[in-house]
Design a protein around this motif. Structure first.
Motif, PDB file in Angstrom:
ATOM      1  N   MET A   1     -21.098 -13.064  32.995  1.00 18.96           N
ATOM      2  CA  MET A   1     -22.417 -14.111  32.814  1.00 18.96           C
ATOM      3  C   MET A   1     -23.369 -13.208  33.184  1.00 18.96           C
ATOM      4  N   ASP A   3     -27.581 -12.627  32.559  1.00 21.95           N
ATOM      5  CA  ASP A   3     -29.265 -13.567  31.911  1.00 21.95           C
ATOM      6  C   ASP A   3     -29.682 -11.382  31.372  1.00 21.95           C
ATOM      7  N   LYS A  56     -16.011 -17.414  33.035  1.00 21.34           N
ATOM      8  CA  LYS A  56     -16.616 -16.778  32.336  1.00 21.34           C
ATOM      9  C   LYS A  56     -17.462 -16.333  33.899  1.00 21.34           C
ATOM     10  N   GLU A 293     -17.626 -21.736  23.973  1.00 17.87           N
ATOM     11  CA  GLU A 293     -17.800 -20.563  24.641  1.00 17.87           C
ATOM     12  C   GLU A 293     -19.107 -18.899  24.288  1.00 17.87           C
ATOM     13  N   ASN A 294     -18.781 -20.071  23.350  1.00 17.41           N
ATOM     14  CA  ASN A 294     -19.657 -19.040  21.840  1.00 17.41           C
ATOM     15  C   ASN A 294     -20.966 -19.501  22.924  1.00 17.41           C
ATOM     16  N   GLN A 295     -21.333 -20.799  22.334  1.00 23.12           N
ATOM     17  CA  GLN A 295     -22.552 -22.002  23.138  1.00 23.12           C
ATOM     18  C   GLN A 295     -22.737 -21.803  24.122  1.00 23.12           C
ATOM     19  N   ILE A 296     -21.755 -21.357  25.307  1.00 24.71           N
ATOM     20  CA  ILE A 296     -22.449 -20.675  26.339  1.00 24.71           C
ATOM     21  C   ILE A 296     -23.358 -19.677  26.893  1.00 24.71           C
ATOM     22  N   ASP A 297     -22.580 -18.609  25.921  1.00 24.83           N
ATOM     23  CA  ASP A 297     -23.171 -17.282  26.219  1.00 24.83           C
ATOM     24  C   ASP A 297     -24.690 -17.552  24.814  1.00 24.83           C
ATOM     25  N   GLU A 298     -24.640 -18.043  24.230  1.00 21.21           N
ATOM     26  CA  GLU A 298     -25.521 -17.980  23.436  1.00 21.21           C
ATOM     27  C   GLU A 298     -27.087 -18.627  24.370  1.00 21.21           C
ATOM     28  N   ILE A 300     -26.981 -18.579  27.963  1.00 15.33           N
ATOM     29  CA  ILE A 300     -26.656 -17.940  28.978  1.00 15.33           C
ATOM     30  C   ILE A 300     -27.738 -16.391  28.694  1.00 15.33           C
ATOM     31  N   GLY A 301     -28.085 -16.106  27.929  1.00 15.84           N
ATOM     32  CA  GLY A 301     -29.041 -15.226  26.918  1.00 15.84           C
ATOM     33  C   GLY A 301     -30.804 -15.909  26.477  1.00 15.84           C
TER      34      GLY A 301
END
Ligand code: SAM
Ligand code: SF4
Length: 329
Positions: A1, A3, A56, A293-298, A300-301
């Motif tokens: 991950m 940022d 992740k 997992e998608n929401q975590i990625d979003e 961290i972005g």
């Protein structure tokens, strides 16, 4: 991950409860309203989120609170997470505690692979201790420290520096830590959550404390860095480390490697900002982890570049409205 500012997020702090057996004056109001139980993630849900973060790339998890060791069956979570230590996916599992429950749990923690713990202790004076924690008893904490030491846990003491309360006894605290072979970290008060007093009355810059300590101790800067807001020195006389956490006077954000999860599944990308994402929704809406997992990625972005801590000079109130017991410090 990674940022948007190129920082790798490898450290997750998880508050497993907002409840506590103490009521430290800088952390909580005496009559706190706690979260409804149905909103709090179950231990199984906490394990699912932590495991998703580990997949992740998170390598270190700190369990905190409120007081993590007052959560019912909390050892189940430590036990579940310890499988990631065994597999080598997780490098460190640790906790921050007020120490009151350590006589009960220190051995089990050590057996589950926890090697180091942080224990909060602001004063060695029993009367002052009662005053600052409102409901605490120092004897229990000292017994907890003995139990942790006997179990073989490496201990770091966290001390919040408060003007007129303990700022004159820090040299004594450092000597005591030296005798016990504990590291010590001093923390500036952070303006989080409404408490029963004015924060301007509590704040002391740690640069001033360091100058004072240098009259009694030889402090040598060391490059040790945990990726967080602490800067460390070696205390030459004792060989122990002394850390300074200075969110108000030092900008530590450029090396920030961490995010924070509350016990209701809210993920804060920065301790000093309000932006957050609710991971409880994807967690409870599907048994598979793909939405989570998608929401975590979003999220961290969206990790912000830095914090905005300021004590509101006009009324002494907090800029960040949530209490430290929500995100766990
Ligand atoms: N109950 C545990 C304990 O006391 O260690 C874990 C949770 S506590 C919120 C984590 C750390 O945050 C403690 O070391 C505590 O002293 C610190 N803390 C709480 N409120 C704070 C504030 N407003 N400013 C600075 N540190 C704070
Ligand atoms: Fe409880 Fe820790 Fe907050 Fe003190 S600092 S009230 S022990 S959560």
């Amino acid at each position: 991950m990674i940022d948007p500012f190129g920082r790798a997020v490898t450290y997750l702090r998880v508050s497993v409860t907002d409840r506590c057996d103490f009521r430290c004056v800088y952390c909580m109001a005496e009559d706190m309203t706690f979260l409804p139980k149905r909103d709090v993630l179950s231990l199984e849900e906490l394990d699912r989120v932590c495991s998703a973060f580990i997949r992740k790339g998170v390598q270190k998890i700190r369990i905190t609170g409120g007081e993590p060791l007052v959560r019912r069956n909390i050892m189940h979570l430590f036990k579940d997470l310890s499988r990631h230590l065994d597999s080598g996916m997780l490098k460190e599992l640790t906790l921050t505690t007020n120490g009151s429950q350590l006589p009960k749990y220190a051995n089990e923690l050590k057996n589950l692979g926890i090697n180091r713990i942080n224990v909060s202790l602001d004063t060695l004076d029993p009367t002052k201790f009662e005053k600052i924690t409102r409901w605490g008893n120092i004897e229990k904490v000292l017994a907890g420290l003995d139990a942790a030491e006997a179990a073989g846990l490496k201990i770091k003491i966290n001390t919040v520096v408060l003007k007129g309360f303990n700022d004159d006894s820090l040299s004594k605290m450092l000597a005591w830590c030296g005798q016990r072979n504990f590291d010590l970290t001093l923390i500036e008060t952070m303006p989080m959550g409404d408490i029963d007093q004015d924060r301007n009355d509590q704040y002391v810059p740690l640069s001033k404390i360091r100058r004072k300590l240098e009259k009694d101790w030889s402090l040598t800067d060391i490059p040790y860095n945990s990726g967080g807001p602490a800067r460390y020195v070696k205390v030459e006389e004792t060989g122990c480390k002394l850390g300074f956490i200075t969110p108000l006077t030092h900008n530590f954000c450029e090396s920030c490697n961490r995010v924070r999860l509350t016990c209701t599944g809210i993920l804060y990308m920065c301790l000093g900002q309000d932006d957050a994402t609710d991971l409880k929704k994807p967690l409870r809406s599907s048994e598979a982890d793909i939405l989570l997992e998608n929401q975590i990625d979003e999220a961290i972005g969206r990790k912000p570049k830095g914090h905005d801590f300021v004590i509101d000079r006009n009324n002494g109130g907090p800029v960040i409205k949530r209490h430290m017991s929500v995100t766990g410090g």
